[in-house]
Design an enzyme around this catalytic site. Structure first.
Site, PDB file in Angstrom:
ATOM      1  N   GLN A 179       8.786  -4.503 -10.909  1.00  0.00           N
ATOM      2  CA  GLN A 179       8.088  -3.218 -10.775  1.00  0.00           C
ATOM      3  C   GLN A 179       6.757  -3.186 -11.534  1.00  0.00           C
ATOM      4  OE1 GLN A 179       9.323  -0.944  -8.803  1.00  0.00           O
ATOM      5  NE2 GLN A 179      11.375  -1.766  -8.491  1.00  0.00           N
ATOM      6  N   HIS A 189      -3.104   1.356 -12.470  1.00  0.00           N
ATOM      7  CA  HIS A 189      -3.013   2.784 -12.156  1.00  0.00           C
ATOM      8  C   HIS A 189      -2.645   3.597 -13.399  1.00  0.00           C
ATOM      9  CE1 HIS A 189      -2.329   6.357  -9.757  1.00  0.00           C
ATOM     10  NE2 HIS A 189      -1.105   6.472 -10.252  1.00  0.00           N
ATOM     11  N   GLN A 207       0.816   8.766  -1.076  1.00  0.00           N
ATOM     12  CA  GLN A 207      -0.187   8.374  -2.069  1.00  0.00           C
ATOM     13  C   GLN A 207      -1.449   7.841  -1.390  1.00  0.00           C
ATOM     14  OE1 GLN A 207       2.581   5.828  -4.266  1.00  0.00           O
ATOM     15  NE2 GLN A 207       2.272   7.087  -6.084  1.00  0.00           N
TER      16      GLN A 207
END
Length: 281
Positions: A147, A155, A216
């Site tokens: 992840q 980000h 997003q």
């Protein structure tokens, strides 16, 4: 051919203009607010965050079993859902529910109730971006290394910096649409994480993860267009350099999230199709 002295003077002039631009636009309303006066404390937090996530955390967890953190994640994600809802509501009441113009909304440094409400929402959004650094910390402690991608770190590191600039200089106006839309998406995203933290019995019904990524991407496309059109409005008082920076950032995130979607979800679709074909042979 220009002389070295002339080039130096031109460079100095550009730097002076940049410094003057930020000095002139400093928002005195937010200067005394927590973590809003100078970037030093934020950079220390981000430095510690990157050090832990890239070096100290993985080293500490190397010979340890992953932490479960079930109760911690339930509380954390529930808090983020509530915080995101509050931010969305405040953004709506503070401007985007009817007071703001979607074509051009200049930054005002007024102290009336509505202007201060938006300024408060911008500050709270900034604090929310700092708390979201815990997303990665939990990944490290749970050994969810897959992840922790470049996109994830980029980000989570960049958003607090952008939010700080917003609080420090532009706590209102055109650029706040990003936070308004982003807060709505985070309600959905953290609700997904909250349900996922409840365990396998709930996880089997969570089929909509990829649609969060689509949301997003749509978010950044909207911001890209929303800030780009400022450049074609000569009478709009919103700072064009800031609009250009937001446009570039939105375009970059659109590309990065789109690439992430193609890599992760199209690959899964191709794998499922290949598996189905092999069973039919």
């Amino acid at each position: 051919m220009s002389s070295p002295t002339l080039r130096l003077n031109e460079s100095t002039t550009v730097v002076d203009r940049l410094v003057n631009f930020f000095v002139e636009h400093e928002d005195l309303r937010t200067k005394s607010w927590f973590l809003s006066n100078a970037p030093g404390p934020l950079f220390m937090i981000l430095g510690a965050y990157l050090y832990f996530c890239l070096y100290a955390g993985p080293r500490y967890m190397r010979d340890r079993k992953p932490f479960e953190l079930k109760n911690t994640l339930l509380v954390y994600n529930a808090v983020q859902v509530v915080l995101s809802w509050v931010l969305f509501y405040e953004g709506y009441k503070g401007g985007w529910g009817g007071h703001y113009n979607f074509r051009c909304q200049p930054v005002t440094y007024a102290t009336d109730t509505i202007s201060m409400r938006m300024a408060g929402a911008v500050w709270l959004y900034y604090i929310a971006k700092i708390t979201e650094l815990l997303d990665t910390v939990f990944f490290v402690l749970r050994k969810k290394d897959r992840q922790i991608s470049f996109l994830h770190l980029y980000h989570h590191t960049l958003m607090p910096v952008c939010a700080f600039i917003g609080v420090k200089y532009f706590a209102g106006g055109h650029g706040t649409l990003l936070g308004f839309i982003n807060s709505f998406i985070h309600i959905i995203m953290y609700a997904y994480y909250l349900l996922s933290a409840m365990g396998p019995k709930v996880q089997q019904y969570l089929w909509w993860k990829k649609y969060i990524t689509i949301l997003q991407i749509v978010q950044f496309l909207i911001i890209f267009v929303h800030t780009l059109q400022i450049q074609f409005q000569p009478n709009c008082a919103f700072p064009k350099p800031i609009a250009a920076l937001l446009t570039f950032n939105a375009g970059l995130f659109t590309y990065m999230f789109s690439s992430f979607y193609v890599r992760n979800y199209n690959k899964d679709k191709k794998h499922a199709a290949a598996l189905k074909a092999s069973k039919m042979e």
